[in-house]
Design an enzyme around this catalytic site. Structure first.
Site, PDB file in Angstrom:
ATOM      1  N   ARG A  94      10.899 -13.001   6.020  1.00 35.74           N
ATOM      2  CA  ARG A  94      10.255 -12.622   7.430  1.00 35.74           C
ATOM      3  C   ARG A  94      10.697 -11.462   7.882  1.00 35.74           C
ATOM      4  NH1 ARG A  94      10.626 -18.414   8.132  1.00 35.74           N
ATOM      5  NH2 ARG A  94       8.739 -19.311   7.583  1.00 35.74           N
ATOM      6  N   LYS A 107       3.258   2.260   9.084  1.00 34.77           N
ATOM      7  CA  LYS A 107       2.331   1.648   8.241  1.00 34.77           C
ATOM      8  C   LYS A 107       2.695   1.346   7.152  1.00 34.77           C
ATOM      9  CE  LYS A 107      -2.011   3.483  10.380  1.00 34.77           C
ATOM     10  NZ  LYS A 107      -3.110   4.115  10.339  1.00 34.77           N
ATOM     11  N   GLU A 137      -1.963  16.762   4.054  1.00 32.50           N
ATOM     12  CA  GLU A 137      -1.885  15.989   5.107  1.00 32.50           C
ATOM     13  C   GLU A 137      -0.946  17.100   6.130  1.00 32.50           C
ATOM     14  OE1 GLU A 137      -2.666  13.108   5.542  1.00 32.50           O
ATOM     15  OE2 GLU A 137      -2.332  11.760   3.777  1.00 32.50           O
ATOM     16  N   GLU A 196      -2.262   1.411  16.410  1.00 37.51           N
ATOM     17  CA  GLU A 196      -3.523   2.210  16.288  1.00 37.51           C
ATOM     18  C   GLU A 196      -4.494   1.252  16.989  1.00 37.51           C
ATOM     19  OE1 GLU A 196      -4.462   4.046  12.481  1.00 37.51           O
ATOM     20  OE2 GLU A 196      -6.673   3.577  12.477  1.00 37.51           O
ATOM     21  N   ARG A 206      -4.221   6.719  17.617  1.00 40.18           N
ATOM     22  CA  ARG A 206      -3.569   7.159  16.217  1.00 40.18           C
ATOM     23  C   ARG A 206      -4.391   7.170  15.011  1.00 40.18           C
ATOM     24  NH1 ARG A 206       1.568   4.008  13.205  1.00 40.18           N
ATOM     25  NH2 ARG A 206       1.305   5.022  11.373  1.00 40.18           N
ATOM     26  N   HIS A 249     -10.728   7.940   1.401  1.00 38.96           N
ATOM     27  CA  HIS A 249     -10.484   6.609   0.725  1.00 38.96           C
ATOM     28  C   HIS A 249     -11.639   6.387   0.086  1.00 38.96           C
ATOM     29  CE1 HIS A 249      -7.103   5.332   4.038  1.00 38.96           C
ATOM     30  NE2 HIS A 249      -6.818   6.248   3.089  1.00 38.96           N
ATOM     31  N   HIS A 304      -4.172  10.996  -3.389  1.00 34.00           N
ATOM     32  CA  HIS A 304      -4.542  10.568  -2.194  1.00 34.00           C
ATOM     33  C   HIS A 304      -4.827  11.969  -1.156  1.00 34.00           C
ATOM     34  CE1 HIS A 304      -4.573   8.797   1.705  1.00 34.00           C
ATOM     35  NE2 HIS A 304      -3.568   9.537   2.263  1.00 34.00           N
TER      36      HIS A 304
HETATM   37  P1  NAD Z   1       2.919   9.016  -5.059  1.00 38.75           P
HETATM   38  O1  NAD Z   1       3.923   8.045  -4.322  1.00 38.75           O
HETATM   39  O2  NAD Z   1       2.164   8.376  -6.088  1.00 38.75           O
HETATM   40  O3  NAD Z   1       3.744  10.341  -5.734  1.00 38.75           O
HETATM   41  C1  NAD Z   1       3.365  11.291  -6.193  1.00 38.75           C
HETATM   42  C2  NAD Z   1       3.819  11.385  -7.805  1.00 38.75           C
HETATM   43  O4  NAD Z   1       4.938  12.264  -7.495  1.00 38.75           O
HETATM   44  C3  NAD Z   1       4.198  10.339  -8.397  1.00 38.75           C
HETATM   45  O5  NAD Z   1       3.869  10.238  -9.532  1.00 38.75           O
HETATM   46  C4  NAD Z   1       5.868  10.323  -8.222  1.00 38.75           C
HETATM   47  O6  NAD Z   1       6.429   9.293  -9.184  1.00 38.75           O
HETATM   48  C5  NAD Z   1       6.295  11.676  -8.251  1.00 38.75           C
HETATM   49  N1  NAD Z   1       7.080  12.150  -7.466  1.00 38.75           N
HETATM   50  C6  NAD Z   1       7.576  11.558  -6.169  1.00 38.75           C
HETATM   51  N2  NAD Z   1       8.698  12.223  -6.107  1.00 38.75           N
HETATM   52  C7  NAD Z   1       8.856  13.307  -6.865  1.00 38.75           C
HETATM   53  C8  NAD Z   1       9.890  14.208  -6.997  1.00 38.75           C
HETATM   54  N3  NAD Z   1      10.829  14.721  -6.125  1.00 38.75           N
HETATM   55  N4  NAD Z   1       9.965  14.750  -7.963  1.00 38.75           N
HETATM   56  C9  NAD Z   1       9.183  14.675  -9.069  1.00 38.75           C
HETATM   57  N5  NAD Z   1       8.174  13.903  -9.097  1.00 38.75           N
HETATM   58  C10 NAD Z   1       8.085  13.157  -8.081  1.00 38.75           C
HETATM   59  O7  NAD Z   1       2.029   9.735  -4.076  1.00 38.75           O
HETATM   60  P2  NAD Z   1       2.330  10.461  -2.579  1.00 38.75           P
HETATM   61  O8  NAD Z   1       1.338  11.484  -2.460  1.00 38.75           O
HETATM   62  O9  NAD Z   1       3.538  10.663  -2.220  1.00 38.75           O
HETATM   63  O10 NAD Z   1       1.666   9.292  -1.533  1.00 38.75           O
HETATM   64  C11 NAD Z   1       0.595   8.743  -1.726  1.00 38.75           C
HETATM   65  C12 NAD Z   1       0.447   7.129  -1.135  1.00 38.75           C
HETATM   66  O11 NAD Z   1       1.005   7.235   0.414  1.00 38.75           O
HETATM   67  C13 NAD Z   1      -0.966   6.765  -1.141  1.00 38.75           C
HETATM   68  O12 NAD Z   1      -1.020   5.292  -1.540  1.00 38.75           O
HETATM   69  C14 NAD Z   1      -1.354   6.497   0.397  1.00 38.75           C
HETATM   70  O13 NAD Z   1      -2.416   5.585   0.802  1.00 38.75           O
HETATM   71  C15 NAD Z   1      -0.033   6.508   0.951  1.00 38.75           C
HETATM   72  N6  NAD Z   1      -0.116   6.943   2.295  1.00 38.75           N
HETATM   73  C16 NAD Z   1       0.619   6.221   3.379  1.00 38.75           C
HETATM   74  C17 NAD Z   1       0.446   6.396   4.518  1.00 38.75           C
HETATM   75  C18 NAD Z   1       1.077   5.690   5.817  1.00 38.75           C
HETATM   76  O14 NAD Z   1       1.154   6.074   6.855  1.00 38.75           O
HETATM   77  N7  NAD Z   1       2.001   4.652   5.250  1.00 38.75           N
HETATM   78  C19 NAD Z   1       0.052   7.864   4.887  1.00 38.75           C
HETATM   79  C20 NAD Z   1      -0.319   8.763   4.113  1.00 38.75           C
HETATM   80  C21 NAD Z   1      -0.419   8.309   2.824  1.00 38.75           C
HETATM   81  N1  GLY Z   2      -1.309   8.162   7.923  1.00 35.30           N
HETATM   82  C1  GLY Z   2      -1.980   7.751   8.927  1.00 35.30           C
HETATM   83  C2  GLY Z   2      -1.146   7.007  10.081  1.00 35.30           C
HETATM   84  O1  GLY Z   2      -0.080   6.984   9.779  1.00 35.30           O
HETATM   85  O2  GLY Z   2      -1.706   6.512  10.880  1.00 35.30           O
END
Ligand code: NAD
Ligand code: GLY
Length: 373
Positions: free
Chosen positions: A130, A152, A194, A246, A250, A261, A274
């Site tokens: 939890r 998030k 982003e 949100e 937000r 998406h 993404h």
């Molecule tokens: P990811 O986590 O898939 O990382 C991208 C790639 O880079 C992967 O293959 C990873 O292994 C590699 N990698 C990571 N760090 C590295 C480094 N320092 N050196 C070499 N390789 C490295 O993708 P991302 O773009 O980081 O994140 C996308 C995800 O984030 C999506 O699932 C998206 O929905 C989510 N997201 C969440 C929020 C939120 O508010 N929680 C906001 C935006 C995106």
């Molecule tokens: N990436 C959108 C949010 O954090 O609200």
């Protein structure tokens, strides 16, 4: 380059103000190796570093060394790499690791990786016993400027992106700019989507700064990256501080995400990154803003040009040969912002200002038809 940029060695801190759930975002080079970075994180008998099979071999030992004095046992679990693995099955690997190693409710989780690792680890932390404390150590530009901040957490469902999750804030976010050196250029570009987002939604001056410094950012210039991460986190902190869950404001952080998406889900998770979906989605959302009389054609052109310069797609994929716009609409109705089946779009009402509202399907269809090949 802007003369006000700090030297790359400088460390900065941005705070997320959420009462008793407030926390710092530390930004700088070399933070990962410095035990002092983690001084404010709870001590416990055990810690679990959650990483993936790409990032783990690069950085897990260094993080473990920095944490050695704080925890008697530090375990590591390396998840499979990729958006396609942001699933129940992968989440369960974290619970398997926690339970099989006797981790208790004081165990601290460390998310070492990009947004996929961060989102899964945060959700695991929110639900294990939890709720246990967790720290974000984002290693992609995208994760440093967005996903690690704001609480998030989620996994994907085959029918919709990030559909199962929780709001759960970390104790600390550590943005070590040094780790970006190993990031592939396609991933750097995805992160820039982003970064660019924050300009049109909230800060016209920042958009101009990005335009001026884009080449330095693409070249991995440490001072430029440091400022981009800092300013992005400041804007996100301001928004999240006002609307953590949100209820309204937000949603502006989702500029480009409604179309994006749909692209990610429609293409199959992982086919488009993404950030690529967001980049193209911002262009489509800007075009929709123009058709609704909110944004002038020159601003749409300006944003499209910047997205293209960042190495991101500006033309959407065809998701259905039979009825492409219909398929986009179907996918976008699963968006979390949709209400009673009505899609809510984040639209630009002049650079630096946003409005969240619906739009007639016919107009959305026109934009999709004009944007996809
Ligand atoms: P990811 O986590 O898939 O990382 C991208 C790639 O880079 C992967 O293959 C990873 O292994 C590699 N990698 C990571 N760090 C590295 C480094 N320092 N050196 C070499 N390789 C490295 O993708 P991302 O773009 O980081 O994140 C996308 C995800 O984030 C999506 O699932 C998206 O929905 C989510 N997201 C969440 C929020 C939120 O508010 N929680 C906001 C935006 C995106
Ligand atoms: N990436 C959108 C949010 O954090 O609200």
């Amino acid at each position: 380059m802007d003369a006000t940029l700090a030297p790359p060695s400088a460390r900065t801190e941005v705070r997320i103000d959420l009462g008793d759930r407030s926390y710092p975002i530390a930004i700088g080079s070399g933070l990962l190796d410095d035990p002092a970075t983690f001084a404010g994180v709870p001590r416990a008998a055990t810690a679990l570093i959650v990483t993936n099979t790409t990032v783990g071999p690069l950085y897990a030992q260094r993080l473990q060394a920095a944490l050695a004095g704080r925890y008697a046992a530090i375990h590591t679990v390396a998840l499979p790499d990729g958006e396609a693995y942001k699933t129940w099955e992968t989440l369960n690997l974290v619970f398997d690791a926690l339970l099989s190693r006797g981790c208790d409710r004081k165990t601290v989780l460390f998310a070492l990786g990009g947004g996929v690792v961060g989102d899964i680890t945060g959700f695991a932390a929110a639900s294990y016993m939890r709720g246990v404390p967790f720290v974000q150590v984002p290693t992609t530009l995208l994760a440093q400027v967005d996903s690690s901040v704001g609480g998030k957490t989620a996994i994907n469902h085959p029918l919709g992106k990030n559909m199962v999750g929780a709001f759960y804030q970390p104790q600390l976010v550590v943005c070590d700019l040094g780790v970006l050196k190993t990031l592939p250029s396609r991933e750097l570009s995805a992160g820039l989507a982003e970064v660019i987002k924050y300009g049109p939604i909230a800060d016209a001056a920042f958009l101009a700064w990005i335009e001026e410094n884009l080449d330095a950012l693409l070249a991995g210039d440490p001072a430029a990256l440091a400022y981009a991460v800092q300013r992005s986190c400041e804007i996100k902190a301001e928004v999240v501080g006002q609307d953590e869950r949100e209820a309204g404001l937000r949603a502006i952080l989702n500029f480009g995400h409604t179309f994006g998406h749909a692209i990610e889900a429609g293409m199959g998770y992982g086919a488009w990154l993404h950030g690529e979906g967001v980049g193209c989605g911002m262009v489509m959302a800007a075009r929709l803003s123009e058709r609704l009389g909110l944004l002038d054609a020159a601003s749409v052109q300006r944003l499209t040009h910047l997205v293209a310069r960042a190495g991101l797609p500006t033309v959407g994929p065809v998701l259905s040969a039979a009825d492409n716009a219909g398929r986009y609409l179907e996918l976008m109705r699963v968006d979390k912002k949709a209400e009673g089946g009505e899609i809510k779009f984040v639209l630009i009402d002049g650079i630096g200002r946003c409005v969240v509202r619906g739009a007639p399907d016919a107009l959305v269809r026109e934009v999709i038809d004009a944007s996809c090949t």
